[in-house]
Design a protein around this motif. Structure first.
Motif, PDB file in Angstrom:
ATOM      1  N   MET A  42     -23.538  20.500  14.093  1.00  0.00           N
ATOM      2  CA  MET A  42     -22.591  20.925  12.948  1.00  0.00           C
ATOM      3  C   MET A  42     -21.826  22.360  13.268  1.00  0.00           C
ATOM      4  O   MET A  42     -20.648  22.205  13.045  1.00  0.00           O
ATOM      5  CB  MET A  42     -23.699  21.030  11.766  1.00  0.00           C
ATOM      6  CG  MET A  42     -22.872  20.615  10.356  1.00  0.00           C
ATOM      7  SD  MET A  42     -22.199  19.082  10.455  1.00  0.00           S
ATOM      8  CE  MET A  42     -23.704  18.005  10.756  1.00  0.00           C
ATOM      9  N   VAL A  43     -22.690  23.047  14.059  1.00  0.00           N
ATOM     10  CA  VAL A  43     -22.073  24.394  14.027  1.00  0.00           C
ATOM     11  C   VAL A  43     -21.056  24.301  15.228  1.00  0.00           C
ATOM     12  O   VAL A  43     -19.714  24.967  14.949  1.00  0.00           O
ATOM     13  CB  VAL A  43     -23.288  25.468  14.536  1.00  0.00           C
ATOM     14  CG1 VAL A  43     -22.550  26.798  14.998  1.00  0.00           C
ATOM     15  CG2 VAL A  43     -24.311  25.547  13.425  1.00  0.00           C
ATOM     16  N   ASP A  44     -21.364  23.574  16.307  1.00  0.00           N
ATOM     17  CA  ASP A  44     -20.259  23.452  17.009  1.00  0.00           C
ATOM     18  C   ASP A  44     -18.923  22.772  17.017  1.00  0.00           C
ATOM     19  O   ASP A  44     -18.017  23.326  16.976  1.00  0.00           O
ATOM     20  CB  ASP A  44     -20.944  22.500  18.217  1.00  0.00           C
ATOM     21  CG  ASP A  44     -20.100  22.766  19.436  1.00  0.00           C
ATOM     22  OD1 ASP A  44     -19.664  23.580  20.059  1.00  0.00           O
ATOM     23  OD2 ASP A  44     -19.698  21.566  20.007  1.00  0.00           O
ATOM     24  N   THR A  45     -18.981  21.842  15.944  1.00  0.00           N
ATOM     25  CA  THR A  45     -17.818  21.223  15.206  1.00  0.00           C
ATOM     26  C   THR A  45     -17.149  21.931  14.514  1.00  0.00           C
ATOM     27  O   THR A  45     -15.963  22.214  14.400  1.00  0.00           O
ATOM     28  CB  THR A  45     -18.352  19.836  14.551  1.00  0.00           C
ATOM     29  OG1 THR A  45     -19.201  19.086  15.387  1.00  0.00           O
ATOM     30  CG2 THR A  45     -17.090  19.072  14.001  1.00  0.00           C
ATOM     31  N   THR A  46     -17.876  22.725  13.581  1.00  0.00           N
ATOM     32  CA  THR A  46     -17.385  23.725  12.595  1.00  0.00           C
ATOM     33  C   THR A  46     -16.533  24.817  13.357  1.00  0.00           C
ATOM     34  O   THR A  46     -15.458  25.238  12.655  1.00  0.00           O
ATOM     35  CB  THR A  46     -18.287  24.180  11.532  1.00  0.00           C
ATOM     36  OG1 THR A  46     -19.160  23.324  11.248  1.00  0.00           O
ATOM     37  CG2 THR A  46     -17.638  25.046  10.398  1.00  0.00           C
TER      38      THR A  46
END
Ligand SMILES: [Zn+2]
Length: 83
Positions: A42-46
């Motif tokens: 999630m963090v990587d995508t965001t």
């Protein structure tokens, strides 16, 4: 185990991405990320999404857009948890 739940993680995520989070909180978030593939993805995508916006638009991300993004993330997390 991290002390944070995924919900708590998500609550701090916005500040973390803005680099406005306290040092001790940041460390907790990074610990959670290391243990929770869901949140890490999630963090990587965001981060990737935000960096695309930042390249297009030098101003900070407009609040409504950010709110929508965070909502989309939370919905995705909830569906990934199966509930
Ligand atoms: Zn998590």
């Amino acid at each position: 185990m991290s002390l944070l739940t995924c919900d708590q993680f998500l609550q701090e995520l916005s500040d973390y991405l803005d680099e406005e989070v306290r040092e001790d909180v940041r460390r907790e978030l990074e610990k959670h990320m290391a243990e929770c593939p869901n949140c890490w993805v999630m963090v990587d995508t965001t981060k990737k999404t935000l960096s695309i916006y930042k390249k297009l638009e030098p101003d900070p991300l407009p609040e409504p857009l950010k709110a929508r993004l965070m909502q989309a993330i939370q919905t995705k997390i909830k569906s990934a948890e199966g509930g």
